[in-house]
Design an enzyme around this catalytic site. Structure first.
Site, PDB file in Angstrom:
ATOM      1  N   LEU A   1      25.987  14.156  24.811  1.00  0.00           N
ATOM      2  CA  LEU A   1      24.624  14.518  25.189  1.00  0.00           C
ATOM      3  C   LEU A   1      24.333  15.946  24.736  1.00  0.00           C
ATOM      4  CD1 LEU A   1      24.814  13.203  28.883  1.00  0.00           C
ATOM      5  CD2 LEU A   1      24.559  11.894  26.772  1.00  0.00           C
ATOM      6  N   ASP A   2      23.785  16.088  23.545  1.00  0.00           N
ATOM      7  CA  ASP A   2      23.592  17.417  22.960  1.00  0.00           C
ATOM      8  C   ASP A   2      22.112  17.676  22.703  1.00  0.00           C
ATOM      9  OD1 ASP A   2      24.254  19.884  21.980  1.00  0.00           O
ATOM     10  OD2 ASP A   2      24.892  19.174  20.014  1.00  0.00           O
ATOM     11  N   GLY A   3      21.679  18.888  23.020  1.00  0.00           N
ATOM     12  CA  GLY A   3      20.317  19.292  22.670  1.00  0.00           C
ATOM     13  C   GLY A   3      19.407  19.631  23.828  1.00  0.00           C
TER      14      GLY A   3
ATOM     15  N   THR B   1      23.840  13.320  19.627  1.00  0.00           N
ATOM     16  CA  THR B   1      22.452  13.675  19.348  1.00  0.00           C
ATOM     17  C   THR B   1      22.345  15.121  18.873  1.00  0.00           C
ATOM     18  OG1 THR B   1      22.171  14.259  21.690  1.00  0.00           O
ATOM     19  CG2 THR B   1      21.562  12.016  21.031  1.00  0.00           C
ATOM     20  N   SER B   2      21.179  15.484  18.387  1.00  0.00           N
ATOM     21  CA  SER B   2      20.785  16.841  17.968  1.00  0.00           C
ATOM     22  C   SER B   2      21.157  17.193  16.536  1.00  0.00           C
ATOM     23  CB  SER B   2      21.363  17.919  18.900  1.00  0.00           C
ATOM     24  OG  SER B   2      22.674  18.303  18.537  1.00  0.00           O
TER      25      SER B   2
END
Length: 300
Positions: A76-78, A248-249
């Site tokens: 879970l990035d960003g 993500t990101s």
């Protein structure tokens, strides 16, 4: 007139009613595009199953292409960049990311995914500013408390993996309560990695095996990959090794997540930030996965 009436009835029976049912089931807006995506995934999974039945015991291309993953892992990035782009506080970004966790879980399980693993907080994240870390711990507590009825209603098994020595006692109590309340559920498994490190996972597995060998519980020559698998924290899952890992990101690294388990995992790096990773982006990731040919080191 009769012909026109028949066409209308046919449209309602074949498109509108099933479409509304699928839309309600997936909790996504009703649209022809979303319905077609769902039909494509379902048809592809069915075709793959038929091919396996026809060629049982072979390693044909169709057998390793086209099915849905059993285990999806997500980094879970960003969240912080999402907040910066909107001119809001970091905590608002994390709250938006937490809301996306529940929405994403609904989409995953509705599509037939068995296990979803989320890298929520890494061991390295303790180095972030104290107020941000405290805010994240409080957010975890809030969500475990508020979402337990949802987990029970949808019969979703919850497991938390990671080093629990630094986690606040109040959060640990909620984790234990949630795990105990959902431990009997099957078919939907949500794994949350909090204070998790892939290196630590491998290290604790090695220490456990070394202790067992020292005490004569196991012989050194008996240690193989399957034995190590059972010592890793993902031994809580029916499908411990992810088929698809999404970060993500746009960052293209796995950042100490599932180092052992991801040996043959398909890696997908969308540019979208985690709070914006919705149903459409998830379907795109699954479509990409279905095009992959998984050889596992063998010639096909």
């Amino acid at each position: 007139m009769v012909s026109l009436f028949s066409v209308v009835l046919t449209f309602i029976a074949i498109i509108l009613i099933p479409g509304l049912f699928i839309s309600r089931r997936l909790s996504v807006p009703f649209s022809i595009r979303n319905i077609l995506r769902f039909i494509k995934l379902a048809a592809s999974q069915n075709d793959d199953e038929e091919e396996r039945n026809e060629k049982r015991g072979t390693m044909g291309e169709k057998e390793k292409r086209g099915g849905l993953p059993k285990h999806v892992a997500i980094i879970l990035d960003g969240n912080r960049r999402w907040a910066q782009k909107r001119g809001v506080g970091t905590s608002d970004g994390h709250k938006a990311g937490a809301r996306r966790v529940i929405e994403n879980a609904k989409d995953c399980f509705a599509m037939g995914i068995n296990t979803v693993s989320l890298f929520a907080f890494s061991t390295e994240n303790w180095a972030r500013p104290e107020d941000e870390v405290n805010g994240l711990m409080s957010l975890f507590e809030e969500n475990f408390r508020s979402e337990l009825p949802f987990f029970q209603r949808d019969k979703i098994k919850i497991s938390v993996i990671g080093n629990r020595t630094k986690i606040p006692q109040s959060l640990l109590g909620l984790i234990r309560e949630t795990e105990e309340a959902t431990k009997s559920y099957e078919g939907k498994h949500l794994i949350l990695a909090i204070d998790y490190s892939g290196k630590f996972d491998i290290l604790q597995a090695c220490k456990s095996l070394a202790e067992k060998a020292k005490n004569g519980v196991i012989q050194v020559e008996d240690i193989d990959e399957s034995v190590i698998d059972k010592e890793l924290m993902t031994n809580c899952s029916e499908f411990p090794n992810p088929d698809l890992l999404i970060r993500t990101s746009g960052e293209q690294r796995i950042s100490n997540f599932f180092l052992w388990q991801s040996a043959y995992t398909e890696l997908y790096f969308p540019n979208v930030l985690w709070p914006d990773f919705g149903e459409a982006e998830y379907l795109q990731a699954l479509t990409w996965y279905q095009q992959r040919l998984r050889r596992f080191g063998r010639r096909v």
